[in-house]
Each structure stands twice: as C-alpha cells, then as structure tokens.
Write an enzyme that holds these catalytic residues in place. Sequence first.
Site, PDB file in Angstrom:
ATOM      1  N   ARG A  20       3.512   3.816  10.973  1.00 25.61           N
ATOM      2  CA  ARG A  20       4.076   2.811  12.004  1.00 25.61           C
ATOM      3  C   ARG A  20       5.249   3.817  12.773  1.00 25.61           C
ATOM      4  O   ARG A  20       5.540   3.547  13.740  1.00 25.61           O
ATOM      5  CB  ARG A  20       4.495   1.863  11.525  1.00 25.61           C
ATOM      6  CG  ARG A  20       3.514   0.630  11.332  1.00 25.61           C
ATOM      7  CD  ARG A  20       3.890  -0.574  10.522  1.00 25.61           C
ATOM      8  NE  ARG A  20       4.221  -0.467   9.095  1.00 25.61           N
ATOM      9  CZ  ARG A  20       4.664  -1.241   8.454  1.00 25.61           C
ATOM     10  NH1 ARG A  20       4.967  -2.601   8.745  1.00 25.61           N
ATOM     11  NH2 ARG A  20       5.106  -1.090   7.270  1.00 25.61           N
ATOM     12  N   ASP A  30       1.998   5.157   5.596  1.00 27.95           N
ATOM     13  CA  ASP A  30       2.673   4.244   6.698  1.00 27.95           C
ATOM     14  C   ASP A  30       2.511   5.238   7.862  1.00 27.95           C
ATOM     15  O   ASP A  30       3.043   6.200   7.811  1.00 27.95           O
ATOM     16  CB  ASP A  30       4.044   3.812   6.387  1.00 27.95           C
ATOM     17  CG  ASP A  30       4.364   2.685   7.278  1.00 27.95           C
ATOM     18  OD1 ASP A  30       3.871   2.575   8.507  1.00 27.95           O
ATOM     19  OD2 ASP A  30       4.715   1.484   6.707  1.00 27.95           O
TER      20      ASP A  30
END
Length: 469
Positions: A379, A377
């Site tokens: 983000r 990830d």
Amino acid sequence: MGGSGFDMGVGLVVAETELSVSELVDVSAALLIVRRSSCSVVWSTDLTLDKALSLPAYPGQVGIRPVTLNWGANTPQERGPIIVSRHPSALKIRQVNAVGSYGGSYCVYRALAVAIGALEPTHLPNLENTTPPVAIGPHPQWNDPSKIVSIDPYGHVVADAFADQIRAGTDIRPSIAVTKAHMTLEEMTTAVRQGRIQVDGRVVINERGDVNVAKAAVEPVWYLPGVAARFGIDEATLRRALFEETGGMYPELITRSDLKVFLPPIGGLSVYIFGNPEYLSDPTKKLTARVHDECNGSDVFGSDICTCRPYLIYGIEECVKEAQRGGVGVVVYFRKEGRALGEVTKYLVYNARKRQEGGDTAANYFLRTENIAGVKDMRFQALMPDVLHWLGITKIDRFMSMSNMKYDAIVEAGIEIRERCAIPDDLIPADSHVEIEAKIASGYFSTGPAPTTTSLEAVKGRSWDDISH
Ligand SMILES: [Zn+2]
C-alpha cells in the site's frame, strides 16, 4: 492465434497481415526506436487491423503541441487541463499532455466497449449539471507541487474551469466527482435503536438511522516527479518500472519524458463526509477521520477473518457523532484490496495460514504474506495523505485507525494527529484476533500490553475443521 513465426525477441515481426502504421514502436530491451514511416508490418496472429494505429508521439516530432501543464499552479487555468484523450481532435494536433487514459482502471472496459462497437471512440461526455453540489476548496495545499502528487486537485472543477475549451471540442474529463447521498446501514439502524446515536434530522435524518453525507470519487492522477520524490527515487527509475512491469502498456513513459503526468489504470478512492464539508479545513472545528483500505471480503461480505468492516463501521459511527457534536467526520476509502496485493494473493495467504504447521498464529501472520507476495504490504501509504491535503485538512482530532504506517505518513505530510482510537475489543470478530495481534506486534497503535513471542504463538485462528461443504 493463427500466425506462423512469432518472434518474442523483437515485438513486431513476421509477415502475414500487412499493417500500415504512422509510427512503429519497436520495444527491445526497454529501448524504444520510433520510426516514422509507413511500414509493412507482419502481425504474428490472424488479427487484421485496417486502420492506422495512433502510437505515441516522440520529442522532436514536428507538430507536437502539448497543452501547457504547470503542476501546483495557483488556479486551474494557470495549471492547465490534463489531456489524455484519444479523441481524433486531440491526437491530430498532438495536444495530449499526459500519459495514460481517463477513467482509472475502467479505461480497459472503455477499450473493450470500443472494440466491440458499443462505444464510438469519438464520443465526448456531456458534462451538463455534473458539477459538485458542495464546494471542496480551493485550499493553499493545492498550490504546493510537492503536497499533492497522486490526484488532480482541480479534478472536480474541470467542467467549469475549462468550459471554453470543452465547448470548443477538446476532450477534457473530470478525474473527481462530488455528490450527496443518504446512507442506510444496518449497524446505524441498530445504533439508533440502542440509543448510541440520536436522530437529529441533520446528520442522522430518521429513526432508521439514515445518514446524510457528501461524497467524492477520486481517480488517480500521478505527477511523476512528485511521486518519485515522495519515495526518494529518481523519476527515470519510476518511469522505467511502470513501463516494464505493466508489460510495456505505456510507451510514453519512456519516450516522452516531457510528459510529467500519468493517469495509471488502478483503482482510486472514495471520500465520505459527515457534517459540513467546509469544517474539514477549519482548524476550530473538531475532525474525526478514518482512512480505510478496501477489504471486499469483510467490508461487503462479512468475512470474520479480519477487523475491516467492524472498524469501518466504528469509524462511521464516530464520524456521525463528531458531526452531531458540531464538528465534522471523514472516511476515505482506498481501492487497495488485500494491502494492494489483490484478492487472489490474499486468498492464497488465507490458505497458507490455515494449513501451516501449528495452525494460523499471530506469530506467522506477516510471514505467510511475504512468502507469497515477496513483501508484506504494497500500500505504501506515502501517497495516501494527498487526499487529506485536497480536503484542506491540517489536523485530525480523532484518528480511527491503529495503523502505524498510516499515522506516520499523515504526520510526515505535516498533518497533526491528536488522538488515535483503537477498535473496541467487543467489535473484534473471534477469528480476526490473529490479524490484530500480529499488527499490534508489528507496530500498530494499542493501549493494551505489548504482545510477546509466546503470547503471539498463543493467538490462534479457527482451523478449517468446522467448515464442510
Ligand atoms: Zn479485511
């Protein structure tokens, strides 16, 4: 490419076309040597440029007068405008006080428009009648330089706050725009028809289920010392990585340590507000919120491999109901496609998941992403709560997300979350059980029993056997 002699080691070399530049930036081993003279440069291609390049200024250069910028100041005037204009007036007196370009990722299209002659580089926007139809702020959070570090809290009031400078010809542009709209969604039409949502003429305005919203578009504006601090790294490390990993796109990141603000060429976010926007910062009013990261395949095209659109729509429906109960709802939509890894990586992962031995299982869901992207990830939700501070939010009554990363980031930002709402089982598409079970096993919020290794191996997605073209 027609050049002879292309020396990759030094950057600007060899002699075929003469190019006159006022400053020549020679990037070598991330060390910038800025020479201020008229140089004969050899371009390694058949490219012919007949104009002097406007390369970044450097500290100590005569005539540099960046406009003062005090991040976190109490008023936009005290804070100062953010100027990254390439307009000749700004470059001439070197009043630029930030790195990057206006327009987020779209600055690249602007460059293309200039290159093909479709846009005059000297064009200044006419901002008449563009100011927000509903007020956002000011809020006390705007005056804490550590609370908002990735957007400009005054980005939507630029046309008013700096009207005099704009009238005098300074190119200062809004990084936020606020407007109003009606939303027509098939799911809302169905919700009205099935009686889950009532037409009240205020939030839901007709039998078709059209929803009345205020919305904002927000482009990223990074205050680099604050961004670095948020991730617990030093500013120099951040600036160097941003410079190097973008192919040296912004030399000012390492030549102009006096410029603290960077407008990165990345996607921004949208805010959809249901009900009275003033209630967002009113602790006596109930707030339902969803923070959603873009998933084009599901959000727009209805792909059934994940829960993104169903959860987004569920969030919107709950926001509408909250507004109808006298509270307010907000959906924040971030352009962080495929966990900010992008859609190409995402599709590669889909292929790897479907083809792996044993089929697409929840047990291996994150592993496949890590194999391809190196991380599961990108983000990094630490910057996400900035927009909530911008809206003046101090608590969320109902949080329409199961993400532990989003929850942790919001709570760490000092915003209380009173209730977390999981997506109802009947809204989960068949093929997306792999995703949701893997996420629950990794720490996502759930009211059900905790998954075990055996149960995760048993959660299988569809194979490709049923697809033939
Ligand atoms: Zn998705």
